[in-house]
Write a protein that holds these residues in place. Structure first.
Motif, PDB file in Angstrom:
ATOM      1  N   ASN A 134       0.947  -1.316   0.148  1.00 17.04           N
ATOM      2  CA  ASN A 134      -0.304  -0.046   0.147  1.00 17.04           C
ATOM      3  C   ASN A 134       0.905   1.270  -0.114  1.00 17.04           C
ATOM      4  O   ASN A 134       0.465   2.218  -0.157  1.00 17.04           O
ATOM      5  N   ASN A 135       2.072   0.946   0.440  1.00 18.64           N
ATOM      6  CA  ASN A 135       3.169   2.195   0.201  1.00 18.64           C
ATOM      7  C   ASN A 135       3.998   1.890  -0.826  1.00 18.64           C
ATOM      8  O   ASN A 135       4.890   0.897  -0.730  1.00 18.64           O
ATOM      9  N   ASP A 182      -7.721  -2.707   1.410  1.00 20.35           N
ATOM     10  CA  ASP A 182      -7.125  -2.634   2.793  1.00 20.35           C
ATOM     11  C   ASP A 182      -7.762  -3.929   3.600  1.00 20.35           C
ATOM     12  O   ASP A 182      -8.384  -3.735   4.628  1.00 20.35           O
ATOM     13  N   SER A 229      -8.661   2.395   4.777  1.00 18.80           N
ATOM     14  CA  SER A 229      -8.250   3.620   5.223  1.00 18.80           C
ATOM     15  C   SER A 229      -8.017   4.446   4.319  1.00 18.80           C
ATOM     16  O   SER A 229      -7.873   4.112   2.905  1.00 18.80           O
ATOM     17  N   LYS A 230      -7.768   5.758   4.620  1.00 18.92           N
ATOM     18  CA  LYS A 230      -8.019   6.978   3.674  1.00 18.92           C
ATOM     19  C   LYS A 230      -6.623   6.658   2.966  1.00 18.92           C
ATOM     20  O   LYS A 230      -6.518   6.724   1.569  1.00 18.92           O
ATOM     21  N   GLU A 231      -5.707   6.216   3.585  1.00 17.38           N
ATOM     22  CA  GLU A 231      -4.487   6.382   2.925  1.00 17.38           C
ATOM     23  C   GLU A 231      -4.287   5.113   1.790  1.00 17.38           C
ATOM     24  O   GLU A 231      -3.936   5.377   0.646  1.00 17.38           O
ATOM     25  N   ASN A 238      -6.752   6.070  -1.127  1.00 16.61           N
ATOM     26  CA  ASN A 238      -6.262   7.542  -1.820  1.00 16.61           C
ATOM     27  C   ASN A 238      -5.168   6.884  -2.764  1.00 16.61           C
ATOM     28  O   ASN A 238      -4.737   7.647  -3.806  1.00 16.61           O
ATOM     29  N   TYR A 239      -4.482   5.788  -2.378  1.00 14.12           N
ATOM     30  CA  TYR A 239      -3.291   5.211  -3.289  1.00 14.12           C
ATOM     31  C   TYR A 239      -3.776   4.622  -4.096  1.00 14.12           C
ATOM     32  O   TYR A 239      -3.550   4.662  -5.489  1.00 14.12           O
TER      33      TYR A 239
END
Length: 984
Positions: free
Chosen positions: A26-27, A573, A582-584, A587-588
RNA sequence: GCCUCGAUGGCGGAAUUGGUAGACGCGCUGGAUUCAAAAUCCAGUUCUUUCGGGAGUGCGGGUUCGAUUCCCGCUCGAGGUACCA
């Protein structure tokens, strides 16, 4: 050194699992790419070769994108709530969770064997409480929302309450139930809590309402439309009646317009968009009110042609219309009641099948035409549907064929309001080329202007208003089933209350029986621990219900589409216990870049999921309001059934013979039938002996004088037939012992079966299991062959025999890397020709992937390998890039070759080779020389030779002269680099 | 009825903006290898022909130097949808 696919594939599948090779992060600094498959329902039958088609295509795409530097999300899961497991539970008592778990295991084993690059760490199962917690959560969110038409989005119910308490509902512009009473702020404050809740329920995006359902008393259950055949239940043939039930509905109609508009910004197949458009069914028109003569009541109608209002010569109500009983005159009462009774008996299916019969009855009442003031008769007729519009129509016989037919049949006047149009034979429904006449202020106006004017007049004079109508109905969200998501709802004084989201999930309770209760409650009515304790906030025993602190829970469950309406967002997620996503993460990943699945979900899953997406977007939970940019419908793979033909003897003349079972080989049978046709045509005796054709068998000698009638095709398991359609007779006898004594009449020593394309199904014995294919040829062969069959989106027949082509291709590929029995690649510089082969392959494959034309890529690989084999190429500089471009299609062999080329890391994220056009530049062109458009021969000229020079050279050539035979050409077309065409 | 998609050898299919119809594969035929089989390799395989050629992409027209491709009209097949006012 043989190509040992069994070992290679097992090793690499293990490697991928051990190393989590396809886990998406996710990152990541890399650009994202989200490739999604429609997740499967894990059925007991397991996968057949048709199922993985779309998965293979998406896997190729996902693997390709990894080579192109993307962080790829390619998840998979299971749509694991559903009817089959429940039915199995009813029959056997086995809990559906157990059956489902077992089926999922089988699916997983089968999927793993094909070598998909799924990120299994994100697996979701809709029947897992950790997943359906979020389905329940979304439901609660919908309950706590209303649709504000002014802001054109869903808003929190609190904002509605605030408006109610400050100004009542007079100015509310909301999507709501139809029959809402107007109240003031003062009224609102004086209402009891209960009354307030009832009012709010009329606005919530999910709400309770009385809905008509197909109730089957004998089965104690509600049936879907397709479970009803000829008015009775498909299972058992029990009577089905229409019954009103209190059910949850989803206010999808609030989103009708946005669902329609959203279609413009997504790249989905046109037929799919069309069917969603039709399903939503937007029509522009007007609501018009007609007063009923001598009554208080009036009739509202919706019409798309208010411009034809002066052509109204009668009104028609649906027989179920509530006004019918009120306005019918005494004289007509008997006839009307008889008619209503008659139509109520007819099932919807009957009504549909019988479009031509015109029926109806005059009510005796008259309506007043709002503009002309004339009296028009009010009829009832079952061509008007109670469930659409207002259940009433203003009948304009000159402009609508159904109204026309009705008027003709009952001798009602047909006034003509179209200029220069003949309506003596049929109605005139064309909008474009009409001019209105006999219509007061509309006279002389064409359609568009007339529409504008009449709507203006209708609104000015207070007869109605312009309106946009949708065919789309709110979606019923309750099911009287066990194996589905329970609602997070309990009932206080008959009013639904949401359970606070921090106590979710509400887990499906244990029941003794999966059938409805004896008093007709849904299966959850059998649960003993199914009450909500509002103090302890947990599910407790029913015995404790006191309706003060402990209340009964909802007995319905959610429908199949609940769990699939937002699963693609959860994948982003999937293991987050605290948030849906999650927003993170959201948004990705944002949205799905490529979604592949069947077209059968066009108006179900694919419409509902767009609705939920828009809702969650409105609530600020998701950043985009369309979740899939691109969607592809993969075509069905059909089976190629095989048949043997049993000779059926007419008239049991020869009893000994009649007892025998005789199978006749396909072509012989065809000959016999052809022969008989000829005989019959010539008028000769049908009894004529066909033994000429059949001398070869002694069986037929005895059969000489008997009558023979016809052949019965019998399905044969396709695995008993080889590539040349030859039946393995011994295996067949083993498979069907009842035929172990059968005689087989052969052609050239073989029994040839007949072939027919049918849907793949167990009962047709044409199902091919992917496990078998993987066992015999390997997963890479299976993957290549599924793609090689034809265009992804088309339906195409499966014939296992064809797989030998891709299998020998893989063997040839392998051989390129082998010299004298050992793995060896040379470090020499590649030749021009070798580079040309490589680069044209790179180019073509990249184009193919962009166009989802995977079948042509496989051909391209074959051509490349054939050429490199012919060139005896074993150079690293060629074979290494070749390995990479083949990897998405045949990942196991590619990984193995990559390792043997000396690499220690997986090939999966290695950069895709860069296409270099320089290698494809040609210095000469072989021109096709055509005469009147037909190519006759070819001549080679330099690429840079100009038009005139080419023309001269061609005309001077002896073959041109031979072709012309002295004629002088009228014209010579030369397209440099393309073609020469000589005309004349 | 309406909407959408499709129709190319014995079969699956290919032909990127109109420019060599049938790539690639299956099957079939012949040959090599083998004691034999499997596997492998080579050649051929749209139809027709008087061996020069001629015809040919569901049918009938049209546009064009040239049409599987574009336009008009039909036939057949698949999917969706339906007394939707």
């Amino acid at each position: 050194m043989e190509y040992n696919f069994r070992e290679i594939e097992a090793n690499w599948q293990q490697y991928w699992a051990d190393n989590q090779t396809f886990k998406a992060e996710n990152n990541s600094d890399k650009p994202k790419f989200y490739v999604l498959d429609m997740f499967p329902y894990p059925s007991g039958a397991g996968l057949h070769v048709g199922h993985p088609l779309g998965y293979i295509a998406s896997d190729i795409y996902a693997r390709y994108k990894r080579h192109k530097g993307f962080n790829v999300l390619h998840p998979q899961g299971y749509d694991s709530f559903g009817l089959p497991a429940e039915q199995y539970a009813i029959q056997t008592g086995q809990h559906p969770a157990i059956t489902t778990e077992a089926n999922i295991k089988t699916y997983r084993r089968q999927l793993d064997k094909i070598g998909f690059s799924f990120d299994w760490s994100r697996e979701v199962r809709t029947s897992d409480p950790n997943y359906y917690k979020w389905t329940q959560w979304i439901f609660t969110l919908l309950f706590n929302s209303w649709y504000n038409k002014t802001s054109d989005k869903a808003e929190d119910i609190e904002s509605l309450i605030a408006i109610f308490s400050s100004e009542g509902n007079k100015n509310i512009n909301a999507v709501s139930d139809d029959d809402i009473e107007i109240f003031t702020a003062k009224d609102w404050k004086n209402y009891s809590e209960e009354e307030q809740q009832k009012i709010l329920l009329q606005y919530r995006l999910t709400y309770l309402s009385e809905t008509e359902v197909n109730w089957c008393p004998d089965l104690g259950t509600v049936l879907a439309n397709d479970e009803i055949v000829n008015g009775v239940s498909e299972r058992g043939g029990h009577t089905v009646i229409r019954k009103k039930m209190m059910q949850w509905s989803m206010r999808i109609t609030a989103y009708a317009q946005r669902l329609l508009e959203g279609l413009h910004k997504i790249d989905w197949p046109q037929p799919l968009k069309d069917s969603q458009t039709n399903w939503i069914g937007r029509s522009e028109g007007a609501m018009v009110t007609f007063k009923v003569d001598g009554h208080e009541e009036s009739i509202d109608v919706f019409t798309t042609r208010p411009d034809t209002i002066f052509g109204v010569s009668f009104m028609t109500l649906a027989p179920e219309h509530e006004l019918v009983s009120k306005i019918t005159t005494d004289a007509q009462k008997e006839a009307v009641e008889a008619y209503i009774k008659k139509t109520a008996k007819r099932s919807e299916l009957e009504r549909m099948a019988d479009v031509k019969t015109i029926s109806g009855v005059f009510t005796g009442a008259y309506a007043i035409h709002p503009f002309s003031g004339e009296k028009v008769q009010i009829w009832i007729g079952d061509y008007v549907l109670a469930g659409y519009g207002t259940g009433a129509v203003m009948s304009v016989p000159c402009g609508d064929q159904r109204d026309y037919d009705f008027a003709k049949h009952f001798n009602i006047e047909i006034p003509n309001i179209f200029e220069n149009v003949d309506i003596s034979e049929e109605a005139y429904a064309d909008k474009e080329n009409t001019v209105i006449t006999n219509s007061d202020f509309l006279n002389g106006l064409p359609y568009k202007k007339a529409m504008k004017r009449i709507i203006y007049e209708i609104e000015q004079r207070g007869f109605g208003y312009g309106k946009i109508n949708y065919r789309l109905r709110d979606a019923v969200f309750s099911r009287q089933r066990y194996w589905g998501e329970p609602f997070p709802v309990y009932y206080k004084n008959g009013l639904p209350q949401m359970i606070a989201t921090q106590y979710l999930p509400i887990v499906l309770p244990k029941v003794e029986k999966y059938l409805p209760t004896e008093d007709g409650k849904p299966p959850l009515g059998n649960a003993l621990t199914w009450a909500w304790d509002t103090i302890k906030n947990e599910v407790v025993s029913n015995e404790l219900i006191n309706n003060e602190t402990i209340f009964p829970l909802e007995l319905n469950t959610m429908p199949g589409w609940a769990g699939s309406s937002s699963y693609f967002n959860r994948y982003m997620d999937a293991n987050n216990p605290d948030e849906f996503v999650s927003k993170e993460a959201v948004n990705y990943w944002r949205d799905v870049d490529l979604y592949i699945g069947g077209s059968e979900h066009a108006t179900g899953h694919l419409l509902y999921s767009r609705f939920w997406q828009k809702f969650l977007f409105d609530k600020g939970i998701l950043p985009v309001d369309e979740y899939a940019k691109k969607l592809i419908n993969q075509g069905m793979i059909t089976g190629t059934s095989a048949f043997v033909y049993r000779w059926e003897f007419g008239e049991g003349n020869n009893s000994e013979m009649a007892k025998k079972t005789i199978f006749v080989s396909k072509n012989l049978m065809d000959n016999i039938i052809r022969e008989r046709r000829v005989i019959e045509k010539e008028g000769k005796n049908v009894k004529v002996d066909p033994s000429d054709l059949l001398k070869q068998t002694k069986v037929l000698e005895a059969q000489k004088n008997s009558k023979w009638s016809h052949f019965t095709p019998i399905h044969v398991d396709v695995s008993l037939v080889n590539a040349s359609d030859e039946l393995d007779i011994d295996a067949f006898k083993k498979w069907r012992p009842e035929f172990s004594d059968a005689e087989f009449i052969l052609e050239e020593g073989k029994y040839i079966v007949g072939r027919e394309i049918e849907k793949m199904s167990k009962s047709k014995y044409n199902v091919v299991n992917p496990d078998q294919i993987c066992e015999e040829y390997g997963a890479d062969s299976l993957r290549l062959f599924e793609m090689f069959l034809g265009p992804l989106e088309q339906s195409k027949p499966w014939k296992t025999s064809g797989i030998s082509g891709v299998y020998s291709f893989l063997k040839k590929l392998w051989k390129l890397y082998i010299t004298n029995g050992a793995f060896f690649v040379s470090e020499d510089k590649p030749t021009k020709e070798e580079l040309k082969t490589l680069h044209k392959t790179i180019k073509k494959v990249e184009e193919d992937i962009a166009n989802f034309s995977f079948n042509t890529s496989v051909s391209t690989f074959m051509i490349a390998v054939n050429e490199l084999t012919a060139l005896k190429c074993n150079k690293r500089a060629i074979l290494e890039p070749l390995t990479i471009i083949i990897e998405p299609y045949a990942p196991h062999i590619a990984e193995e070759l990559w390792k043997r080329l000396g690499h220690t890391e997986s090939i999966s994220t290695v950069d895709f080779p860069i296409f270099n056009p320089e290698y494809l530049i040609e210095s000469t062109k072989e021109y096709p020389i055509s005469f009147n458009g037909k190519m006759r021969f070819k001549l080679e000229f330099p690429m840079d030779m100009d038009k005139d020079a080419i023309e001269k050279a061609v005309m001077a050539h002896e073959r041109t002269q031979a072709q012309l035979q002295g004629r002088i050409p009228k014209k010579v077309i030369v397209v440099p680099g393309k073609i020469v065409n000589i005309v004349g």
